[in-house]
Enzyme design. Structure first.
Site, PDB file in Angstrom:
ATOM      1  N   SER A   1       0.875  -1.181   0.000  1.00 14.02           N
ATOM      2  CA  SER A   1       0.000   0.000   0.000  1.00 14.02           C
ATOM      3  C   SER A   1       0.907   1.225   0.000  1.00 14.02           C
ATOM      4  O   SER A   1       2.064   1.149   0.446  1.00 14.02           O
ATOM      5  CB  SER A   1      -0.861   0.018   1.269  1.00 14.02           C
ATOM      6  OG  SER A   1      -1.405   1.316   1.486  1.00 14.02           O
TER       7      SER A   1
ATOM      8  N   TYR B   1      -1.403  -0.713  10.559  1.00 12.91           N
ATOM      9  CA  TYR B   1      -1.644  -1.061   9.147  1.00 12.91           C
ATOM     10  C   TYR B   1      -0.477  -0.562   8.291  1.00 12.91           C
ATOM     11  O   TYR B   1       0.065  -1.300   7.474  1.00 12.91           O
ATOM     12  CB  TYR B   1      -2.972  -0.459   8.670  1.00 12.91           C
ATOM     13  CG  TYR B   1      -3.240  -0.731   7.200  1.00 12.91           C
ATOM     14  CD1 TYR B   1      -3.399  -2.037   6.739  1.00 12.91           C
ATOM     15  CD2 TYR B   1      -3.312   0.318   6.280  1.00 12.91           C
ATOM     16  CE1 TYR B   1      -3.621  -2.291   5.385  1.00 12.91           C
ATOM     17  CE2 TYR B   1      -3.538   0.064   4.934  1.00 12.91           C
ATOM     18  CZ  TYR B   1      -3.698  -1.240   4.496  1.00 12.91           C
ATOM     19  OH  TYR B   1      -3.904  -1.490   3.156  1.00 12.91           O
TER      20      TYR B   1
END
Ligand SMILES: NC(=O)c1ccc[n+]([C@@H]2O[C@H](COP(=O)([O-])OP(=O)(O)OC[C@H]3O[C@@H](n4cnc5c(N)ncnc54)[C@H](OP(=O)(O)O)[C@@H]3O)[C@@H](O)[C@H]2O)c1
Length: 267
Positions: free
Chosen positions: A143, A156
């Site tokens: 990501s 995350y």
């Protein structure tokens, strides 16, 4: 009727929806047979039916919860023993948008298990098998928060920084053995990920949200172009290369026999 592919089989985790389901469609279009993995057997079956109807490829589904050790080991065994597998798409993952101070520790541990432990386990199962087969590609879905840990939930972000570092390291080790490794760093993508993470995607400014189709098509184009790191939305690749070169330039000074002079400890 399905025919068996001479491109081999792609095993895709998290293929029941979002980015993984689009990978399934695109890789079937490109001539791969598929093994689709996720928890929901029903959703996997729907994705598989749709693809076999349109793409005439062999599609197998395996319901597995990659946070469960037995299930992870079962998928790793498939990667080791099914000699037709030439591509691993490590895509299954979960997000979080709450600040770390408000985070539930058990949920953060589950996130680390799915986003870090599972792709590592599967990559380490696939890599020697691919080396033995003389071919293979490992695609890890990271990501952009790997580069921007101050966005979204920090655990995350850290999990995706791990995926980026693991991919760079695998590339370093495997490139000379004919194995391709790619990290894909999507920005905000229009999938169910956002509602599961606590912020529906409709709440984001729409000019930062890409479709899953565009993410996957750009990632596959990046793989074709030989990119190790693909950032679908980054307009100028030179910006990434500048960052990577700066990282590499630190190299000779990262480990020395004496502390730096600014600490006042010299000699
Ligand atoms: N959407 C974004 O903005 C965005 C941005 C950057 C990176 N990513 C990354 O892209 C990847 C795919 O996410 P997505 O956006 O496509 O979200 P998604 O639509 O929610 O897909 C997540 C997939 O992972 C599967 N999954 C979740 N928990 C699992 C478990 N315990 N075991 C096995 N499979 C599991 C889900 O299927 P089941 O529920 O059936 O198990 C689903 O197929 C993730 O790694 C995510 O971090 C997403």
């Amino acid at each position: 009727m399905t025919t068996h592919s001479n491109k081999g089989t792609a095993l895709i985790t998290g293929a029941s929806s979002g980015i993984g389901a689009i990978y399934a469609d695109r890789l079937a279009r490109d001539g791969y047979d598929l093994i689709l993995v996720a928890r929901s057997a029903d959703k996997l079956r729907d994705v598989a039916h749709d693809i076999t109807r349109r793409r005439e490829r062999s599609v197998e589904t395996i319901a597995a919860d990659l946070t469960r050790h037995e299930d992870l080991v079962r998928i790793a065994d498939v990667l080791r023993t099914d000699a037709s597998i030439t591509v691993l798409i490590n895509n299954a993952g979960m997000g979080a948008t709450a600040p770390m101070l408000d985070s539930d520790i058990a949920q953060m541990s589950a996130l680390i298990t799915l986003n870090v432990h599972a792709p590592t386990h599967l990559a380490l199962a696939a890599a020697p098998a691919f080396v033995a087969r003389g071919t293979g590609s490992i695609v890890n879905i990271a990501s952009i928060v790997a580069l921007a840990p101050d966005l979204l939930n920090g655990v995350y972000g850290a999990s995706k920084a791990f995926v980026l570092a693991l991919s760079q390291s695998l590339h370093h080790e495997l490139a000379g053995k004919g194995i391709r490794v790619q990290a894909v760093l999507p920005g905000a993508t229009a999938t169910d990920f956002w509602s599961a993470a606590g912020t529906p995607v409709e709440h984001l400014p729409q000019d930062i949200v890409m479709s899953a189709e565009h993410v996957v098509d750009a990632a596959l184009a990046g793989l074709q172009q030989g990119e190790t790191v693909t950032i679908p939305s980054l307009p100028d690749l030179a910006d990434w290369e500048t960052l990577d070169q700066a990282r590499k330039a630190l190299g000779p000074n990262l480990s020395r026999s004496r502390p730096a002079s600014r600490y006042g400890l010299a000699a």
